[in-house]
Design a protein around this motif. Structure first.
Motif, mmCIF file in Angstrom:
data_model
loop_
_atom_site.group_PDB
_atom_site.id
_atom_site.type_symbol
_atom_site.label_atom_id
_atom_site.label_comp_id
_atom_site.label_asym_id
_atom_site.label_seq_id
_atom_site.Cartn_x
_atom_site.Cartn_y
_atom_site.Cartn_z
ATOM 1 N N ASP A 1 31.626 -0.999 -15.346
ATOM 2 C CA ASP A 1 30.879 0.120 -14.759
ATOM 3 C C ASP A 1 29.867 -0.362 -13.721
ATOM 4 N N LEU A 2 29.539 -1.654 -13.761
ATOM 5 C CA LEU A 2 28.590 -2.185 -12.780
ATOM 6 C C LEU A 2 29.184 -2.196 -11.373
ATOM 7 N N THR A 3 30.493 -2.143 -11.266
ATOM 8 C CA THR A 3 31.133 -2.171 -9.950
ATOM 9 C C THR A 3 30.770 -0.929 -9.154
ATOM 10 N N ARG B 1 35.948 2.948 -10.714
ATOM 11 C CA ARG B 1 36.942 1.957 -10.315
ATOM 12 C C ARG B 1 38.134 2.595 -9.612
ATOM 13 N N SER B 2 38.179 3.908 -9.556
ATOM 14 C CA SER B 2 39.250 4.609 -8.848
ATOM 15 C C SER B 2 38.661 5.509 -7.773
ATOM 16 N N ALA C 1 38.957 -3.594 1.221
ATOM 17 C CA ALA C 1 40.118 -3.264 0.394
ATOM 18 C C ALA C 1 41.355 -4.006 0.893
ATOM 19 N N PRO C 2 42.210 -4.451 -0.011
ATOM 20 C CA PRO C 2 43.454 -5.088 0.426
ATOM 21 C C PRO C 2 44.348 -4.133 1.215
ATOM 22 N N PHE D 1 41.502 0.860 -4.220
ATOM 23 C CA PHE D 1 40.833 -0.413 -4.472
ATOM 24 C C PHE D 1 39.824 -0.240 -5.604
ATOM 25 N N ASP D 2 39.928 -1.087 -6.647
ATOM 26 C CA ASP D 2 39.025 -0.950 -7.786
ATOM 27 C C ASP D 2 37.789 -1.835 -7.687
#
Length: 217
Positions: A33-35, A41-42, A88-89, A95-96
């Motif tokens: 969740d820190l991301t 993440r979605s 993002a790739p 990208f998560d």
């Protein structure tokens, strides 16, 4: 985080933002969740804002319903303000944000010791806003912008520091060839970091903002 502004133009409530279900903080620095906060993440269903490299993005925060006139941040929730970016790739929406992908492009923390003033106070004084210039040397492509407020009012033990995170999706339509330094979130922050476990009420003469150095491009 409820709004972003592109070069001074308001993009509207929750547009281009990965909206979180509540205003509760993240307190575990090892949590995914820190991301980008809870469910962050979605980016499914979130549009991506096209911007030029070098543009200025403003983030706008409110503790409850948007623009009601109450202080944007709750009283006593003082601490630093940070901004990261990750390429993002492929698309930002898919990208998560996992892996060693995050570059810090802004930070502001303890501004004065006596009286004690913080970057969070500037956000409150500017109706919930803080801004960052996107480095013009970043390559074109799709990115996640990650803005972060860290509240330190109960950070004297761990878990205590409160992380408020907002992520927005952008596409740089032009850019350069830079390959900036990157860290993982979660991964880089540690419970023992002096900017995460800290008593701001006793003998605070300086403050070390968590994370890597700011990359300016």
């Amino acid at each position: 985080m409820q709004y972003i502004w592109n070069n001074g133009v308001d993009q509207g409530l929750n547009n281009f933002i990965r909206v979180t279900p509540t205003n509760n903080p993240v307190v575990d620095v090892t949590s995914t969740d820190l991301t980008c906060n809870v469910n962050g993440r979605s980016g499914a269903g979130v549009s991506t804002l096209s911007i030029a490299a070098g543009t200025t993005i403003t983030f706008e925060w409110h503790q409850h319903a948007n623009r009601t006139g109450e202080p944007p941040l709750a009283g006593g929730h003082v601490g630093p303000v940070l901004v990261y970016i990750a390429k993002a790739p492929t698309t930002a929406a898919t990208f998560d944000g996992s892996g060693t992908v995050w570059t810090k492009i802004y930070q502001s923390g303890l501004l004065t010791v006596t009286p004690q003033t913080w970057a969070s106070g500037v956000v409150n004084a500017t109706q919930g806003k803080h801004s960052v210039k996107i480095p013009a040397s970043l390559p074109a492509g799709e990115y996640i912008l990650r803005a972060e407020l860290i509240a330190l009012h109960v950070a004297f033990s761990y878990p205590g520091a409160q992380f408020y995170i907002g992520c927005a999706q952008v596409k740089l339509t032009s850019g350069g060839t830079a390959n900036p330094p990157k860290v993982a979130i979660p991964g880089y922050y540690k419970p023992t970091d002096p900017g995460i476990t800290v008593n701001i009420y006793y003998g605070l003469n300086n403050y070390t903002i968590p994370g890597p150095a700011v990359w300016t491009g």
